[in-house]
Design a protein around this motif. Structure first.
Motif, PDB file in Angstrom:
ATOM      1  N   THR A  51       0.725  -1.279  -0.056  1.00 49.86           N
ATOM      2  CA  THR A  51      -0.035  -0.018  -0.027  1.00 49.86           C
ATOM      3  C   THR A  51       0.918   1.255   0.006  1.00 49.86           C
ATOM      4  N   THR A  52       0.269   2.322  -0.578  1.00 50.37           N
ATOM      5  CA  THR A  52       1.069   3.670  -0.561  1.00 50.37           C
ATOM      6  C   THR A  52       0.658   4.388   0.734  1.00 50.37           C
ATOM      7  N   ASP A  54       0.187   5.567   4.294  1.00 53.75           N
ATOM      8  CA  ASP A  54       0.904   5.755   5.531  1.00 53.75           C
ATOM      9  C   ASP A  54      -0.115   5.972   6.872  1.00 53.75           C
ATOM     10  N   ARG A 299      -3.264   4.621  -8.878  1.00 57.15           N
ATOM     11  CA  ARG A 299      -3.971   4.039  -7.708  1.00 57.15           C
ATOM     12  C   ARG A 299      -5.221   4.705  -7.517  1.00 57.15           C
ATOM     13  N   GLU A 312      -7.424   0.148  -1.877  1.00 58.29           N
ATOM     14  CA  GLU A 312      -6.549   0.767  -2.624  1.00 58.29           C
ATOM     15  C   GLU A 312      -6.252  -0.225  -4.190  1.00 58.29           C
ATOM     16  N   PHE A 370       0.632   9.846   2.080  1.00 58.48           N
ATOM     17  CA  PHE A 370       1.321   8.737   1.310  1.00 58.48           C
ATOM     18  C   PHE A 370       2.692   8.301   2.007  1.00 58.48           C
ATOM     19  N   ALA A 371       2.949   7.115   1.718  1.00 56.24           N
ATOM     20  CA  ALA A 371       4.086   6.674   2.684  1.00 56.24           C
ATOM     21  C   ALA A 371       5.427   7.514   2.161  1.00 56.24           C
ATOM     22  N   ALA A 372       5.414   7.948   0.709  1.00 59.04           N
ATOM     23  CA  ALA A 372       6.436   8.770   0.050  1.00 59.04           C
ATOM     24  C   ALA A 372       6.521  10.107   0.439  1.00 59.04           C
TER      25      ALA A 372
END
Length: 373
Positions: A51-52, A54, A299, A312, A370-372
């Protein structure tokens, strides 16, 4: 009786009628992409790990709301948010108190109806479009927004059939200024197959509510055979996607095509009937009851009401891959989802709608990075 108590009584007493949100006896697994060639006829697992999102960095943007249904972001990063059950539009600015900018005087919230979809005209923050329920129809109006208040309601589409459920309600502008309007079947399934009628359809209209040039049937209808759509979103290639409530068996994520017939009420969920456009992904109604939809990059993010989670879904061109569930049973029922100007997701809970289990602070708007980021 307080409105929320009334809605709770309706929800408990009418479960057999509102099948999309009712307990589902199906044992079908979820997250089945229609285009998955790896094991034809074998449902994909309902959960995964990639998953993206967080979840460790989720924060509350606003609390104490009354069924937030949809978001329209302003250039300054704030959002106008519809509250379904008191028919008000509020402005949400992170770090500041929520303020009311206007209401809809003739709205008559009942069952699943009330003030629902919201959209701002592209490049014009003074033109706000709203979809809502009156005491005799569903309708689309335009209101003027001066930055502080909503004024001058102007009806554009009226006379859309209504019932206690299946209103539809999603609104979405394309880049050329055409407005897509999701209209439910108003609990009359057969209307969805009649292209002369507007219920059970996705409509495409201009800014004055007139049928847009190039529509396939010479009226407002863009696609048909729909039961109840509450989420619309464009992908990076300007393809239109929609979430759709099933009845007893399968909820859907659909790629919307001009003039496409999506099968309701003849079929629900997957079908190999060449007359109908097959869904790109399906879920059991117990794990979805899909509402809002947002797409960022490759996504899609789908809010689930009865499923009490965020789905997602990876997209590859015109196909959907294997869905992953996120935030299951963390914040309760999720209804609204959108990508904010800063690139994070905003989620709206729906625990005060008569079918949820509210906790302190509900309903809330959550910021999901998002994680990024």
């Amino acid at each position: 009786m307080h409105r929320r108590d009334f809605l709770a009584a309706v929800a408990l007493g009418g479960l057999g009628v509102v099948a999309a949100c009712a307990p589902d006896s199906s044992s079908r697994t979820t997250g089945t992409p229609a285009s998955d060639p790896s094991a034809p006829g074998t449902p994909a697992p309902s959960t995964g790990t990639a998953t993206t999102v967080d979840p460790t960095r989720i924060t509350t943007v606003a609390s104490g709301l009354n069924v937030p249904w949809a978001f329209a972001f302003l250039r300054d990063g704030s959002a106008l948010v519809t509250q379904r059950d008191d028919a008000t539009v509020v402005r949400v600015v992170p770090g500041r108190p929520v303020t009311t900018v206007g209401d809809v005087a003739d709205a008559a919230p009942r069952g699943e109806g009330g003030l629902q979809g919201i959209a701002l005209a592209p490049g014009d923050e003074s033109a706000l479009y709203l979809y809502y329920t009156t005491d005799h129809d569903n309708r689309l109006i335009r209101m003027e927004f001066d930055g502080d208040r909503l004024t001058d309601p102007r009806p554009l589409l009226t006379g859309l059939d209504f019932a206690s459920n299946h209103h539809g309600g999603a609104l979405l502008f394309d880049s050329t200024g055409h407005l897509f309007v999701a209209v439910g079947d108003a609990a009359e399934p057969d209307v969805a197959q009649d292209v002369r009628l507007l219920n059970g359809k996705i409509l495409r209209v201009d800014r004055d509510g007139r049928a847009a040039a190039g529509n396939p049937f010479g009226n407002e209808v863009w696609s048909y055979g729909h039961r109840n759509i509450e989420g619309l979103a464009f992908d990076s290639a300007n393809r239109l996607w929609a979430t759709e409530f099933g009845q007893n068996d399968q909820d859907e994520l659909n790629l919307i095509r001009r003039g496409g017939n999506y099968g309701w009420p003849t079929v629900e969920g997957e079908s190999d009937d060449p007359r109908f456009v097959a869904p790109q992904a399906t879920w059991s109604t117990s794990e979805a009851s899909p509402a809002g939809l947002a797409i960022l990059g490759d996504r899609a993010y789908m809010a689930a009401l009865r499923g009490r989670r965020l789905w997602e879904i990876p997209l590859a061109g015109e196909s959907a891959g294997r869905p992953v569930d996120v935030l299951a049973d963390t914040f309760g029922r999720l209804r609204a989802v959108a990508v904010a100007p800063d690139g994070a997701l905003w989620l709206g809970t729906s625990n005060t709608d008569g079918r949820g289990r509210p906790v302190e602070g509900d309903d809330r708007i959550l910021r999901v990075p998002f994680a990024a980021t």
